[in-house]
Design an enzyme around this catalytic site. Structure first.
Site, mmCIF file in Angstrom:
data_model
loop_
_atom_site.group_PDB
_atom_site.id
_atom_site.type_symbol
_atom_site.label_atom_id
_atom_site.label_comp_id
_atom_site.label_asym_id
_atom_site.label_seq_id
_atom_site.Cartn_x
_atom_site.Cartn_y
_atom_site.Cartn_z
ATOM 1 N N HIS A 79 4.185 -61.126 -18.233
ATOM 2 C CA HIS A 79 4.087 -61.617 -19.612
ATOM 3 C C HIS A 79 3.217 -62.888 -19.656
ATOM 4 O O HIS A 79 2.223 -62.954 -20.387
ATOM 5 C CB HIS A 79 5.503 -61.903 -20.145
ATOM 6 C CG HIS A 79 5.534 -62.416 -21.549
ATOM 7 N ND1 HIS A 79 5.925 -61.662 -22.621
ATOM 8 C CD2 HIS A 79 5.203 -63.637 -22.043
ATOM 9 C CE1 HIS A 79 5.832 -62.392 -23.729
ATOM 10 N NE2 HIS A 79 5.395 -63.601 -23.406
ATOM 11 N N GLU A 80 3.567 -63.878 -18.839
ATOM 12 C CA GLU A 80 2.791 -65.131 -18.833
ATOM 13 C C GLU A 80 1.392 -64.891 -18.268
ATOM 14 O O GLU A 80 0.414 -65.489 -18.732
ATOM 15 C CB GLU A 80 3.512 -66.222 -18.038
ATOM 16 C CG GLU A 80 4.875 -66.641 -18.603
ATOM 17 C CD GLU A 80 4.855 -67.007 -20.076
ATOM 18 O OE1 GLU A 80 3.816 -67.498 -20.553
ATOM 19 O OE2 GLU A 80 5.876 -66.794 -20.746
ATOM 20 N N HIS A 83 -0.812 -63.766 -21.084
ATOM 21 C CA HIS A 83 -1.290 -64.886 -21.920
ATOM 22 C C HIS A 83 -2.429 -65.623 -21.192
ATOM 23 O O HIS A 83 -3.467 -65.931 -21.773
ATOM 24 C CB HIS A 83 -0.176 -65.909 -22.151
ATOM 25 C CG HIS A 83 0.898 -65.476 -23.102
ATOM 26 N ND1 HIS A 83 0.628 -64.966 -24.352
ATOM 27 C CD2 HIS A 83 2.252 -65.514 -22.999
ATOM 28 C CE1 HIS A 83 1.775 -64.703 -24.967
ATOM 29 N NE2 HIS A 83 2.783 -65.023 -24.169
ATOM 30 N N ASP A 156 6.305 -65.573 -29.544
ATOM 31 C CA ASP A 156 4.878 -65.290 -29.737
ATOM 32 C C ASP A 156 4.634 -64.660 -31.105
ATOM 33 O O ASP A 156 3.710 -65.030 -31.822
ATOM 34 C CB ASP A 156 4.370 -64.304 -28.675
ATOM 35 C CG ASP A 156 4.511 -64.852 -27.274
ATOM 36 O OD1 ASP A 156 4.420 -66.082 -27.126
ATOM 37 O OD2 ASP A 156 4.705 -64.049 -26.342
HETATM 38 ZN ZN ZN Z 1 4.814 -65.148 -24.607
#
Ligand code: ZN
Length: 261
Positions: A79-80, A83, A156
């Site tokens: 997930h990170e 980003h 988010d």
């Molecule tokens: Zn996030």
């Protein structure tokens, strides 16, 4: 900092750069936090390390050390990583990464933290769209790798929806709605209260435009990650090993993949 013992390596100018928008009171809190960290570490003076850790604590909240399953760590790393990779791929439209971490802090399971290189007072549409794409990168990475949605993208989506609404209702950035303002908002404790002074038909159009912008940003994030999956794997792997990476470390990982020897 006046009455606090600072180590020779403490660079207040670096701290100033990493705390844009901080008030005097915020900076005082930061210095107190750094002093407490130095005391806890049995140091006689505050070093750059305490200052930098204090910035993290004040902005992101304290670290939450807890038992996290391997599966959850893995999801957070991708997930990170999603980003972070999008922030790098869309630079310089996106802000430079300061840190990306899978250590839970405050309310978040991990964080990708970007910081403008200079104070920005005007927002260009292309930059806002890049921000939206970056916000979608977390969920898009989870879907690409695990083909499963998690609740980790809640924050988010909340930020992305707010931003898309501003673009349409306040910045006149939607062709369908045109150059008009549809919101009279007021802000109180970071919560925005909005009054939409428009017809039901316009409200419906606003909702559709928000959905369109968010869907397009998500599609953009998903295709960028798909094409650059090798980089995504490498960033996630490094996050699982080191837990926290700086923007420079992410650069190095990407450079090593582009030029393996
Ligand atoms: Zn996030």
């Amino acid at each position: 900092a006046r009455n606090k013992p600072l180590d020779n390596d403490a660079r207040l100018s670096d701290i100033a750069k990493s705390t844009p928008g901080f008030s005097g009171a915020d900076l005082a809190t930061l210095m107190n936090e750094a002093a407490l960290l130095a005391i806890r570490r049995n140091k006689e003076s505050i070093s750059q390390q305490e200052l930098s850790d204090a910035v993290d604590r004040v902005i992101l909240g304290p670290e939450r050390r807890q038992i996290i399953s391997e599966k959850e760590r893995n999801i957070t790393a991708y997930h990170e990583g999603g980003h972070a990779l999008i922030a790098k791929l869309l630079a310089p439209k996106t802000n430079p990464i300061r840190k990306v971490t899978i250590i839970p802090r405050g309310l978040t399971g991990g964080a990708t933290w970007t910081m403008p290189a200079e104070d920005i007072h005007y927002q260009e549409k292309s930059r806002l769209l890049a921000d939206l794409t970056m916000m979608m990168g977390g969920r898009a990475a989870e879907m690409l790798i695990f083909n499963e949605e998690s609740s980790g993208a809640r924050g988010d989506f909340s930020s992305a929806t707010n931003l898309a609404r501003k673009m349409i209702c306040e910045y006149g950035m939607s062709d369908k709605l045109g150059k008009a303002i549809f919101a009279q908002g007021s802000e109180f404790l970071d919560i925005r209260f909005e009054q939409l002074n428009c017809s039901e038909e316009t409200k419906r159009l606003i909702d559709l435009e928000i959905k369109r912008i968010l869907d397009e940003s998500y599609e953009c994030a998903a295709s960028l990650l798909k094409v650059n999956k090798i980089q995504l794997d490498a960033i996630a792997k490094a996050l699982l090993e080191k837990e926290t990476l700086t923007g420079q470390e992410v650069d190095e990982i990407m450079r090593n993949i582009n030029a393996p020897n």
